[in-house]
Design a protein around this motif. Structure first.
Motif, PDB file in Angstrom:
ATOM      1  N   TYR A 251       0.812  -1.213   0.000  1.00 37.30           N
ATOM      2  CA  TYR A 251       0.000   0.000   0.000  1.00 37.30           C
ATOM      3  C   TYR A 251       0.848   1.267   0.000  1.00 37.30           C
ATOM      4  N   GLY A 252       2.124   1.154   0.360  1.00 41.74           N
ATOM      5  CA  GLY A 252       2.972   2.335   0.479  1.00 41.74           C
ATOM      6  C   GLY A 252       2.573   3.151   1.696  1.00 41.74           C
ATOM      7  N   SER A 253       3.222   4.273   1.897  1.00 49.39           N
ATOM      8  CA  SER A 253       2.969   5.080   3.090  1.00 49.39           C
ATOM      9  C   SER A 253       1.553   5.658   3.108  1.00 49.39           C
ATOM     10  N   GLY A 254       0.924   5.797   1.952  1.00 47.49           N
ATOM     11  CA  GLY A 254      -0.436   6.308   1.893  1.00 47.49           C
ATOM     12  C   GLY A 254      -1.458   5.381   2.515  1.00 47.49           C
ATOM     13  N   GLY A 255      -1.130   4.115   2.668  1.00 44.92           N
ATOM     14  CA  GLY A 255      -2.052   3.153   3.252  1.00 44.92           C
ATOM     15  C   GLY A 255      -1.977   3.056   4.757  1.00 44.92           C
ATOM     16  N   VAL A 256      -1.030   3.776   5.368  1.00 44.86           N
ATOM     17  CA  VAL A 256      -0.828   3.693   6.813  1.00 44.86           C
ATOM     18  C   VAL A 256      -1.710   4.724   7.520  1.00 44.86           C
ATOM     19  N   ASP A 257      -2.367   4.281   8.578  1.00 46.96           N
ATOM     20  CA  ASP A 257      -3.210   5.158   9.373  1.00 46.96           C
ATOM     21  C   ASP A 257      -2.401   6.358   9.874  1.00 46.96           C
ATOM     22  N   GLU A 258      -3.064   7.492   9.940  1.00 45.89           N
ATOM     23  CA  GLU A 258      -2.412   8.747  10.327  1.00 45.89           C
ATOM     24  C   GLU A 258      -1.672   8.651  11.660  1.00 45.89           C
ATOM     25  N   ALA A 259      -2.159   7.851  12.581  1.00 42.25           N
ATOM     26  CA  ALA A 259      -1.532   7.706  13.897  1.00 42.25           C
ATOM     27  C   ALA A 259      -0.152   7.051  13.812  1.00 42.25           C
ATOM     28  N   TRP A 260       0.167   6.432  12.685  1.00 45.73           N
ATOM     29  CA  TRP A 260       1.413   5.683  12.547  1.00 45.73           C
ATOM     30  C   TRP A 260       2.355   6.296  11.508  1.00 45.73           C
ATOM     31  N   THR A 261       2.140   7.532  11.143  1.00 42.57           N
ATOM     32  CA  THR A 261       2.960   8.154  10.097  1.00 42.57           C
ATOM     33  C   THR A 261       4.425   8.339  10.504  1.00 42.57           C
ATOM     34  N   SER A 262       4.727   8.243  11.786  1.00 42.18           N
ATOM     35  CA  SER A 262       6.123   8.372  12.221  1.00 42.18           C
ATOM     36  C   SER A 262       6.918   7.083  12.008  1.00 42.18           C
ATOM     37  N   VAL A 263       6.238   5.985  11.697  1.00 42.35           N
ATOM     38  CA  VAL A 263       6.905   4.699  11.484  1.00 42.35           C
ATOM     39  C   VAL A 263       7.363   4.603  10.035  1.00 42.35           C
ATOM     40  N   ARG A 264       8.578   4.130   9.841  1.00 42.84           N
ATOM     41  CA  ARG A 264       9.145   3.965   8.502  1.00 42.84           C
ATOM     42  C   ARG A 264       8.327   2.942   7.733  1.00 42.84           C
ATOM     43  N   VAL A 265       7.976   3.277   6.503  1.00 44.04           N
ATOM     44  CA  VAL A 265       7.207   2.382   5.631  1.00 44.04           C
ATOM     45  C   VAL A 265       8.081   2.014   4.439  1.00 44.04           C
ATOM     46  N   LEU A 266       8.220   0.739   4.201  1.00 42.28           N
ATOM     47  CA  LEU A 266       8.960   0.229   3.059  1.00 42.28           C
ATOM     48  C   LEU A 266       7.943  -0.343   2.076  1.00 42.28           C
ATOM     49  N   ALA A 267       7.878   0.240   0.892  1.00 42.01           N
ATOM     50  CA  ALA A 267       6.905  -0.206  -0.106  1.00 42.01           C
ATOM     51  C   ALA A 267       7.376  -1.495  -0.772  1.00 42.01           C
ATOM     52  N   LYS A 268       6.475  -2.464  -0.849  1.00 38.68           N
ATOM     53  CA  LYS A 268       6.757  -3.710  -1.557  1.00 38.68           C
ATOM     54  C   LYS A 268       6.442  -3.503  -3.030  1.00 38.68           C
ATOM     55  N   PRO A 269       7.177  -4.120  -3.912  1.00 39.13           N
ATOM     56  CA  PRO A 269       8.393  -4.895  -3.671  1.00 39.13           C
ATOM     57  C   PRO A 269       9.576  -3.964  -3.392  1.00 39.13           C
ATOM     58  N   PHE A 270      10.564  -4.485  -2.686  1.00 36.42           N
ATOM     59  CA  PHE A 270      11.737  -3.694  -2.357  1.00 36.42           C
ATOM     60  C   PHE A 270      13.003  -4.491  -2.616  1.00 36.42           C
ATOM     61  N   GLU A 271      14.093  -3.776  -2.720  1.00 37.06           N
ATOM     62  CA  GLU A 271      15.414  -4.378  -2.941  1.00 37.06           C
ATOM     63  C   GLU A 271      16.095  -4.611  -1.590  1.00 37.06           C
ATOM     64  N   PRO A 272      17.027  -5.561  -1.517  1.00 36.39           N
ATOM     65  CA  PRO A 272      17.722  -5.816  -0.256  1.00 36.39           C
ATOM     66  C   PRO A 272      18.364  -4.575   0.361  1.00 36.39           C
ATOM     67  N   HIS A 273      18.974  -3.724  -0.456  1.00 37.52           N
ATOM     68  CA  HIS A 273      19.612  -2.532   0.107  1.00 37.52           C
ATOM     69  C   HIS A 273      18.580  -1.574   0.698  1.00 37.52           C
ATOM     70  N   GLN A 274      17.370  -1.561   0.149  1.00 37.35           N
ATOM     71  CA  GLN A 274      16.310  -0.720   0.704  1.00 37.35           C
ATOM     72  C   GLN A 274      15.860  -1.239   2.068  1.00 37.35           C
ATOM     73  N   LEU A 275      15.779  -2.560   2.206  1.00 34.97           N
ATOM     74  CA  LEU A 275      15.424  -3.150   3.497  1.00 34.97           C
ATOM     75  C   LEU A 275      16.500  -2.842   4.524  1.00 34.97           C
ATOM     76  N   ALA A 276      17.753  -3.013   4.146  1.00 30.46           N
ATOM     77  CA  ALA A 276      18.858  -2.725   5.071  1.00 30.46           C
ATOM     78  C   ALA A 276      18.815  -1.273   5.533  1.00 30.46           C
ATOM     79  N   ALA A 277      18.590  -0.355   4.604  1.00 29.44           N
ATOM     80  CA  ALA A 277      18.532   1.067   4.943  1.00 29.44           C
ATOM     81  C   ALA A 277      17.337   1.370   5.850  1.00 29.44           C
ATOM     82  N   ALA A 278      16.197   0.759   5.581  1.00 27.14           N
ATOM     83  CA  ALA A 278      15.009   0.986   6.394  1.00 27.14           C
ATOM     84  C   ALA A 278      15.213   0.488   7.821  1.00 27.14           C
ATOM     85  N   ILE A 279      15.869  -0.657   7.967  1.00 32.45           N
ATOM     86  CA  ILE A 279      16.145  -1.193   9.306  1.00 32.45           C
ATOM     87  C   ILE A 279      17.038  -0.218  10.069  1.00 32.45           C
TER      88      ILE A 279
END
Length: 119
Positions: A85-113
């Motif tokens: 869903y990307g960050s647009g699918g996340v409830d407003e109360a959780w906008t401070s949490v990092r959202v990683l859009a699927k599909p993603f690359e390994p380096h994107q997951l590493a950076a998000a962590i």
């Protein structure tokens, strides 16, 4: 602690996606402690498992994972949402949490962590 081996919980209802994420995490040097594919099961793991980090799909078979996020937040366990869903699918109360859009690359997951752990 960049590069530190983390014990990670994956919350994902698609078995193939969970396996792919697990493979990436293993390649990054982390340990997958458990995979939760249902909200009740994942909530129990979020409350009890010895974990350092979690990756949450936003939606498990039609149910949001915000209760799992609450449990992780209460324990002080950092996490990200990984969702198609990307960050647009996340409830407003959780906008401070990092959202990683699927599909993603390994380096994107590493950076998000790393980003989520620093927040």
């Amino acid at each position: 602690m960049a590069g530190a081996k983390l014990r990670i919980l994956i919350v994902e209802d698609e078995a193939l996606v969970a396996m792919l994420i697990e493979d990436v995490l293993n390649d990054l040097g982390h340990e997958v402690v458990a995979v939760g594919g249902r909200v009740a099961q994942a909530l129990q793991l979020a409350q009890d498992a010895a974990i350092d980090f979690a990756i949450l799909d936003l939606n498990l078979n039609g149910a949001h994972t915000y209760s799992i996020a609450e449990a992780l937040r209460a324990r002080g366990v950092p996490f990200i949402f990984a969702t198609g869903y990307g960050s647009g699918g996340v409830d407003e109360a959780w906008t401070s949490v990092r959202v990683l859009a699927k599909p993603f690359e390994p380096h994107q997951l590493a950076a998000a962590i790393e980003e989520a752990r620093r927040a």
